[in-house]
Design an enzyme around this catalytic site. Structure first.
Site, PDB file in Angstrom:
ATOM      1  N   GLU A   8       0.872  -1.164   0.000  1.00  0.00           N
ATOM      2  CA  GLU A   8       0.000   0.000   0.000  1.00  0.00           C
ATOM      3  C   GLU A   8       0.918   1.226   0.000  1.00  0.00           C
ATOM      4  O   GLU A   8       1.797   1.333   0.854  1.00  0.00           O
ATOM      5  CB  GLU A   8      -0.877  -0.014   1.259  1.00  0.00           C
ATOM      6  CG  GLU A   8      -1.896   1.084   1.236  1.00  0.00           C
ATOM      7  CD  GLU A   8      -2.834   1.052   2.442  1.00  0.00           C
ATOM      8  OE1 GLU A   8      -2.743   0.120   3.267  1.00  0.00           O
ATOM      9  OE2 GLU A   8      -3.647   1.986   2.557  1.00  0.00           O
ATOM     10  N   ARG A  24       5.070 -12.988   9.747  1.00  0.00           N
ATOM     11  CA  ARG A  24       5.709 -11.675   9.611  1.00  0.00           C
ATOM     12  C   ARG A  24       7.099 -11.718  10.199  1.00  0.00           C
ATOM     13  O   ARG A  24       7.390 -12.509  11.106  1.00  0.00           O
ATOM     14  CB  ARG A  24       4.906 -10.621  10.396  1.00  0.00           C
ATOM     15  CG  ARG A  24       3.617 -10.215   9.797  1.00  0.00           C
ATOM     16  CD  ARG A  24       2.928  -9.212  10.706  1.00  0.00           C
ATOM     17  NE  ARG A  24       3.324  -7.847  10.423  1.00  0.00           N
ATOM     18  CZ  ARG A  24       2.792  -7.116   9.444  1.00  0.00           C
ATOM     19  NH1 ARG A  24       1.863  -7.614   8.668  1.00  0.00           N
ATOM     20  NH2 ARG A  24       3.187  -5.881   9.247  1.00  0.00           N
ATOM     21  N   LYS A  43       4.137   1.088   9.942  1.00  0.00           N
ATOM     22  CA  LYS A  43       4.300   2.319   9.170  1.00  0.00           C
ATOM     23  C   LYS A  43       3.782   3.518   9.954  1.00  0.00           C
ATOM     24  O   LYS A  43       4.316   4.607   9.847  1.00  0.00           O
ATOM     25  CB  LYS A  43       3.561   2.187   7.839  1.00  0.00           C
ATOM     26  CG  LYS A  43       4.343   1.399   6.807  1.00  0.00           C
ATOM     27  CD  LYS A  43       3.701   1.486   5.444  1.00  0.00           C
ATOM     28  CE  LYS A  43       3.019   0.193   5.097  1.00  0.00           C
ATOM     29  NZ  LYS A  43       2.366   0.159   3.817  1.00  0.00           N
TER      30      LYS A  43
HETATM   31  P1  ATP Z   1       2.448  -2.045   8.192  1.00  0.00           P
HETATM   32  O1  ATP Z   1       1.672  -2.879   9.154  1.00  0.00           O
HETATM   33  O2  ATP Z   1       3.855  -1.782   8.584  1.00  0.00           O
HETATM   34  O3  ATP Z   1       1.726  -0.802   7.787  1.00  0.00           O
HETATM   35  P2  ATP Z   1       1.473  -3.432   5.943  1.00  0.00           P
HETATM   36  O4  ATP Z   1       1.341  -4.901   6.064  1.00  0.00           O
HETATM   37  O5  ATP Z   1       0.262  -2.614   6.058  1.00  0.00           O
HETATM   38  O6  ATP Z   1       2.611  -2.941   6.895  1.00  0.00           O
HETATM   39  P3  ATP Z   1       1.696  -3.282   3.121  1.00  0.00           P
HETATM   40  O7  ATP Z   1       2.218  -2.176   2.302  1.00  0.00           O
HETATM   41  O8  ATP Z   1       0.247  -3.560   3.085  1.00  0.00           O
HETATM   42  O9  ATP Z   1       2.183  -3.033   4.606  1.00  0.00           O
HETATM   43  O10 ATP Z   1       2.516  -4.601   2.868  1.00  0.00           O
HETATM   44  C1  ATP Z   1       2.869  -5.119   1.612  1.00  0.00           C
HETATM   45  C2  ATP Z   1       3.243  -6.559   1.808  1.00  0.00           C
HETATM   46  O11 ATP Z   1       4.332  -6.674   2.724  1.00  0.00           O
HETATM   47  C3  ATP Z   1       2.093  -7.374   2.371  1.00  0.00           C
HETATM   48  O12 ATP Z   1       1.988  -8.571   1.639  1.00  0.00           O
HETATM   49  C4  ATP Z   1       2.500  -7.617   3.794  1.00  0.00           C
HETATM   50  O13 ATP Z   1       2.013  -8.841   4.243  1.00  0.00           O
HETATM   51  C5  ATP Z   1       4.026  -7.615   3.721  1.00  0.00           C
HETATM   52  N1  ATP Z   1       4.620  -7.239   5.004  1.00  0.00           N
HETATM   53  C6  ATP Z   1       4.410  -6.097   5.696  1.00  0.00           C
HETATM   54  N2  ATP Z   1       5.065  -6.139   6.873  1.00  0.00           N
HETATM   55  C7  ATP Z   1       5.710  -7.325   6.931  1.00  0.00           C
HETATM   56  C8  ATP Z   1       6.559  -7.980   7.893  1.00  0.00           C
HETATM   57  N3  ATP Z   1       6.879  -7.400   9.052  1.00  0.00           N
HETATM   58  N4  ATP Z   1       7.035  -9.212   7.598  1.00  0.00           N
HETATM   59  C9  ATP Z   1       6.741  -9.796   6.432  1.00  0.00           C
HETATM   60  N5  ATP Z   1       5.954  -9.247   5.490  1.00  0.00           N
HETATM   61  C10 ATP Z   1       5.439  -8.028   5.720  1.00  0.00           C
HETATM   62 MG    MG Z   2      -1.441  -2.811   4.872  1.00  0.00          MG
END
Ligand code: ATP
Ligand code: MG
Length: 577
Positions: A38, A281, A291
């Site tokens: 995102e 994760r 984020k």
């Molecule tokens: P945050 O919780 O930090 O905002 P998010 O999951 O909302 O992170 P996205 O931009 O939606 O961030 O993530 C893109 C991809 O990265 C998704 O498939 C998500 O599952 C993966 N991802 C995000 N954080 C992690 C993590 N700590 N470990 C592994 N994969 C991750």
């Molecule tokens: Mg997300």
């Protein structure tokens, strides 16, 4: 380094095993994955696991991976992040097959929603968000069906079209999937798939007053692109039934007429049925990775921006001196599993040390300078010494280092009153100057305040390299730089941003702001040998006895060198803990 990051043959985590089976059984002739960030912030270390998994698995098995911006939430998204995410993925050494946006598919999502309505599988609901929440039930009790659930197809179609035409205010209605209000999985209790939001979108402008919800858009996005293996993190496991419901009930690959808006945009029809697989994760101690919290650190000025070398963002970690190879090695060593765990920050730092030990050439630098005058060398004496660039790799060659009557040594390498076990310089004592010979300290010069400002000593000329006394034993060896040819430099000594393993701990009314490490950034002025000053930004060195450093990506210049400490030579946190 023994691990090779891109060798698929021996790697047997559960996802690679599934892919291998699907290729062997002929279920898929080629695989396709996607990385769906995102664009609402910068990528962080956690994303490296997702990127290395999505792009890495595609590459290993001869498939392809798309980069898809999940831009269904216009209020929070920004083109600045869209660019930074692309830069970060490329920097890690990956390239995408197609670059897509969820917003490319808004037309398809819309037609698919009308199909669900026509099939009696979706309805327009007039309940407010609070009312929906209040009727959803909980883990023990089923939800209560919406009073609007049995609206006719005609009425639903009419209302949905009017939602699309912008007739209703934000939040007035939603389109909900008609699934099962008694499902033990709350995600299946008639979830919203469209909401009204009169917000301008960075790609589609004001074309849409309604936006699809994540689960619906994500599942259909995967189906549209013909993703075979949709890899995501464990928190989506409970969403998988809804993912499958959307894929199966819209069934894009059997209803090509729904893809007409794609073809109008010149995008091919690649629709297929995807499979979602979840992995754990990446969680690291001594850091925060959401984020939202990273954004707050930047906005509150607690760090110097998204690319502050203490930040776990890829921009930060890059500026800190991590190479893409070090990060990928770290991720590959942790492996992939369905078990959530908290990784010790030391594991990351040790991978960096290991990577830099082989990658980084050696140089000498003095970060807290004290002058040492070799009184038995004549004024104006100049020499050039040759030093190997890397102790374990002759092919790295050698460099020249100036040597003259005046040197800089570390203040810490001299003690007037030495503690027990001291091996460095003391008044009247001897120490070896790395690669140059043995010096004896004859005189300590102080200013009026009693501070030591200079040492004077004698170089034992018989102990110089190549002389018969060169191997004479003394207790210690110290590094130095030549005052005549060294270049004044700034050193930014970075350390962990937080002092505690779990800065997310909010007990006792604290927040992660209370755990910031006040010593995580110290700036000092010293000297580097000329062969370090000429570095190009991002060149990495081991400054002997000091640590691993990287020439700052933004601020380093050969005539004004700036080096960031990537990591100390040894772990200093184990004893603190
Ligand atoms: P945050 O919780 O930090 O905002 P998010 O999951 O909302 O992170 P996205 O931009 O939606 O961030 O993530 C893109 C991809 O990265 C998704 O498939 C998500 O599952 C993966 N991802 C995000 N954080 C992690 C993590 N700590 N470990 C592994 N994969 C991750
Ligand atoms: Mg997300």
């Amino acid at each position: 380094m023994t691990d090779t990051v891109d060798s698929a043959a021996e790697r047997t985590d559960f996802i690679r095993n599934i892919v291998r089976e699907d290729l062997a059984s002929g279920k898929h002739s080629a695989i396709k994955t996607r990385f769906p960030p995102e664009p609402n912030g910068y990528l962080h270390l956690g994303h490296v696991r997702a990127i290395a998994t999505d792009f890495g698995i595609a590459r290993e098995f001869g498939g392809v991976c798309n980069l898809r911006f999940d831009d269904t939430n216009p209020a929070k998204e920004d083109p600045e992040y869209v660019q930074a995410i692309q830069d970060d993925v490329r920097w890690l050494g990956f390239d995408w097959h197609d670059l897509r946006h969820a917003s490319d598919y808004f037309g398809v999502y819309y037609l698919a929603a009308e199909k669900l309505i026509r099939d009696g599988k979706a309805f327009v609901c007039d309940l407010s968000a609070d009312e929906v929440r209040a009727t959803r039930g909980n883990l023990k009790e089923p939800g209560t069906p919406s009073p609007y659930r049995e609206r006719s197809v005609e009425e639903n179609l009419d209302l949905f079209r009017r939602m699309r035409a912008g007739e209703f205010p934000d939040g007035a209605r939603t389109l909900r999937a008609k699934i099962d209000m008694a499902s033990p999985n709350i995600n299946m209790r008639d979830p919203a798939i469209y909401r009204i939001k009169h917000v301008e979108h960075q790609n589609t402008g004001n074309a849409w007053p309604i936006y699809p919800m994540y689960d619906y858009a994500h599942a259909l996005g995967d189906a549209i692109e013909g993703i075979t293996h949709s890899l995501c993190t464990l928190e989506f496991e409970d969403h998988r039934p809804l993912y499958d419901w959307c894929v199966d009930n819209v069934c894009l690959h059997e209803n090509p007429e729904l893809l007409a808006p794609l073809l109008e945009k010149g995008l091919p029809n690649e629709a297929a049925k995807p499979r979602q697989i979840e992995f754990s994760r990446l969680n690291l101690d001594y850091t925060v990775m959401s984020k939202r919290k990273l954004m707050a650190l930047v906005q509150e000025g607690l760090v110097d921006g998204w690319d502050d070398p203490r930040m776990p963002t890829l921009q930060g970690i890059r500026r800190r001196g991590y190479s893409p190879e070090a990060l990928k090695l770290f991720i590959s060593r942790l492996g992939l599993s369905k078990q959530n765990s908290l990784i010790d920050y030391t594991v990351l730092e040790n991978t960096l040390r290991e990577d830099l030990d082989s990658r980084a050439e050696r140089r000498m630098a003095v970060i807290a300078p004290l002058k040492l005058v070799l009184t038995n060398l004549p004024e104006g004496h100049r020499e050039v010494l040759r030093f190997a660039n890397h102790p374990k790799d002759e092919s790295r060659g050698a460099r020249e280092i100036g040597f003259s009557r005046e040197l800089w040594i570390e203040r810490e390498d001299f003690a007037e009153v030495p503690p027990k076990g001291w091996k460095r310089l003391v008044p009247g004592g001897e120490v070896r100057l790395r690669g140059a010979g043995i010096v004896q300290c004859d005189e300590v010069i102080k200013n009026e305040a009693g501070e030591i400002i200079e040492l004077r000593g004698t170089l034992d000329l018989q102990s110089r390299p190549g002389m018969e006394g060169a191997n004479r034993k003394v207790k210690g060896t110290i590094h130095w730089v030549d005052a005549a040819t060294a270049v004044p430099a700034e050193f930014r000594l970075y350390d962990r941003l937080f002092t505690v393993p779990n800065p997310d701990d909010e007990s006792e009314g604290k927040t992660y702001r209370d755990y910031l490490n006040p010593e995580s950034r110290q700036v000092v002025q010293g000297y580097v040998e000329a062969a370090a000053a000429v570095a190009t930004p991002e060149d990495k060195f081991q400054f002997e006895r000091i640590g691993y450093f990287v020439a700052d990506r933004h601020d380093h210049q050969p005539d004004k060198p700036v080096f960031n400490r990537a990591v100390t030579l040894r772990d200093t946190w184990a004893q603190k803990a």
